[in-house]
Motif scaffolding. Structure first.
Motif, short mmCIF file in Angstrom:
data_model
loop_
_atom_site.label_atom_id
_atom_site.label_comp_id
_atom_site.label_asym_id
_atom_site.label_seq_id
_atom_site.Cartn_x
_atom_site.Cartn_y
_atom_site.Cartn_z
N MET A 1 0.83 -1.19 0.00
CA MET A 1 0.00 0.00 0.00
C MET A 1 0.87 1.25 0.00
SD MET A 1 -3.20 -0.32 2.58
CE MET A 1 -4.72 0.07 1.80
N THR A 2 0.33 2.30 -0.54
CA THR A 2 1.04 3.57 -0.55
C THR A 2 0.47 4.47 0.54
OG1 THR A 2 -0.51 4.61 -2.05
CG2 THR A 2 1.26 3.33 -3.06
N ASP A 3 0.88 5.73 0.51
CA ASP A 3 0.33 6.70 1.46
C ASP A 3 -0.96 7.30 0.93
OD1 ASP A 3 2.32 6.29 3.26
OD2 ASP A 3 3.49 8.03 2.70
N ARG A 4 -1.59 6.62 0.01
CA ARG A 4 -2.84 7.11 -0.58
C ARG A 4 -3.91 6.03 -0.42
NH1 ARG A 4 -1.95 11.56 -3.42
NH2 ARG A 4 -3.64 11.34 -4.89
N THR A 5 -5.05 6.41 0.10
CA THR A 5 -6.15 5.48 0.31
C THR A 5 -7.45 6.11 -0.15
OG1 THR A 5 -6.57 6.26 2.55
CG2 THR A 5 -5.02 4.42 2.32
N PRO A 6 -8.47 5.30 -0.43
CA PRO A 6 -9.76 5.85 -0.88
C PRO A 6 -10.57 6.46 0.27
CG PRO A 6 -9.88 3.47 -0.78
CD PRO A 6 -8.45 3.84 -0.47
N LEU A 7 -11.33 7.47 -0.08
CA LEU A 7 -12.28 8.09 0.84
C LEU A 7 -13.63 8.06 0.14
CD1 LEU A 7 -12.68 9.93 3.48
CD2 LEU A 7 -12.70 11.81 1.85
N THR A 8 -14.64 7.54 0.81
CA THR A 8 -15.97 7.43 0.23
C THR A 8 -16.98 8.11 1.14
OG1 THR A 8 -15.39 5.31 -0.77
CG2 THR A 8 -17.73 5.82 -0.60
N LEU A 9 -17.83 8.93 0.54
CA LEU A 9 -18.89 9.62 1.27
C LEU A 9 -20.21 9.30 0.58
CD1 LEU A 9 -19.95 11.74 3.32
CD2 LEU A 9 -19.37 13.49 1.63
N VAL A 10 -21.16 8.83 1.36
CA VAL A 10 -22.52 8.59 0.84
C VAL A 10 -23.45 9.51 1.62
CG1 VAL A 10 -24.38 6.93 0.50
CG2 VAL A 10 -21.99 6.17 0.34
N ILE A 11 -24.13 10.39 0.89
CA ILE A 11 -25.17 11.23 1.49
C ILE A 11 -26.49 10.50 1.22
CG2 ILE A 11 -26.34 13.46 1.45
CD1 ILE A 11 -23.50 13.88 2.30
N HIS A 12 -27.06 9.90 2.26
CA HIS A 12 -28.29 9.14 2.08
C HIS A 12 -29.52 10.04 1.98
CE1 HIS A 12 -26.49 5.19 2.58
NE2 HIS A 12 -25.79 5.68 3.60
N ALA A 13 -29.51 11.14 2.70
CA ALA A 13 -30.63 12.07 2.68
C ALA A 13 -30.14 13.42 3.20
CB ALA A 13 -31.78 11.57 3.55
N THR A 14 -30.73 14.48 2.70
CA THR A 14 -30.37 15.82 3.16
C THR A 14 -31.53 16.77 2.90
OG1 THR A 14 -28.61 17.49 3.18
CG2 THR A 14 -29.25 16.60 1.01
N THR A 15 -31.34 18.01 3.31
CA THR A 15 -32.33 19.05 3.05
C THR A 15 -31.62 20.22 2.38
OG1 THR A 15 -31.94 20.19 5.14
CG2 THR A 15 -33.61 18.43 5.15
N ASP A 16 -32.38 21.07 1.71
CA ASP A 16 -31.79 22.26 1.09
C ASP A 16 -31.13 23.15 2.14
OD1 ASP A 16 -32.57 21.46 -1.42
OD2 ASP A 16 -34.39 22.69 -1.46
N ALA A 17 -31.69 23.19 3.33
CA ALA A 17 -31.14 24.03 4.40
C ALA A 17 -29.75 23.55 4.82
CB ALA A 17 -32.07 24.03 5.61
N ASP A 18 -29.43 22.27 4.62
CA ASP A 18 -28.13 21.73 5.01
C ASP A 18 -27.05 21.90 3.94
OD1 ASP A 18 -28.88 20.98 7.53
OD2 ASP A 18 -28.78 18.82 7.16
N LEU A 19 -27.40 22.30 2.73
CA LEU A 19 -26.41 22.41 1.66
C LEU A 19 -25.25 23.34 2.00
CD1 LEU A 19 -28.62 22.29 -1.57
CD2 LEU A 19 -27.33 20.45 -0.45
N PRO A 20 -25.49 24.52 2.59
CA PRO A 20 -24.34 25.36 2.97
C PRO A 20 -23.43 24.67 3.99
CG PRO A 20 -26.35 26.67 2.98
CD PRO A 20 -26.76 25.23 2.80
N GLY A 21 -23.99 23.90 4.90
CA GLY A 21 -23.20 23.18 5.89
C GLY A 21 -22.36 22.07 5.26
N ILE A 22 -22.93 21.39 4.27
CA ILE A 22 -22.17 20.37 3.54
C ILE A 22 -21.01 21.03 2.82
CG2 ILE A 22 -22.25 18.73 1.62
CD1 ILE A 22 -25.20 18.15 2.47
N HIS A 23 -21.28 22.14 2.15
CA HIS A 23 -20.22 22.88 1.44
C HIS A 23 -19.13 23.30 2.41
CE1 HIS A 23 -22.99 24.11 -2.15
NE2 HIS A 23 -22.94 22.81 -1.95
#
Length: 156
Positions: A1-23
């Protein structure tokens, strides 16, 4: 293995009000260039992956998960950061109404709770406490049972 590994994010559900927080959380982690589609508005259930993320000076998975839970409190998500050499990977899950669950994960990204952590908590339990009582009282936080059960309704 190297010093690089995968990162995975799954957003299962959200609201429009949370979009600025995600950003805000994505920007704080320095992932804007890796997740441009996510910044245009996450698609529920979509998996966002960085195939090789630099570990040295890279994203700190707990900070990203904590920022997402704090700044996007109505967003349900899972975050996995792959294994590095002999070290386990990292897993985070959040469902509104449940505490953020942070633990390690195996090579497949499946969450696991280290045996020594469970053993330490069991040693602190009163002698009169049964395993069933311990699992009911402490299991949800230590093993993430509530949040992992709540996530099942979002998986397809």
């Amino acid at each position: 293995m190297t010093d690089r590994t995968p990162l995975t994010l799954v957003i299962h559900a959200t609201t429009d009000a949370d979009l600025p927080g995600i950003h805000k959380a994505i920007a704080a982690a320095g992932l804007e260039d890796y997740f441009p589609d996510l910044l245009n508005g996450p698609v529920p259930g979509e998996t966002y992956t960085v195939e090789e993320l630099d570990i040295v000076g890279g994203v700190e998975h707990n900070s990203l998960a904590e920022d997402l839970a704090a700044h996007a409190p109505h967003t349900t998500f899972e975050l996995r950061h792959g294994q590095h050499y002999a070290h386990d990977g990292h897993y985070a899950a959040y469902v509104p109404g449940h505490p953020l669950y942070l633990t390690t994960c195996d090579a497949d990204g499946d969450p696991q709770t280290p045996t020594d952590e469970v053993t330490q908590h069991l040693k602190m339990a009163p002698a009169t406490m049964t395993v069933e009582m311990w699992l009911t009282i402490h299991g949800p936080d230590i093993l993430g049972t509530h949040v992992r059960t709540a996530l099942e309704r979002y998986r397809t």
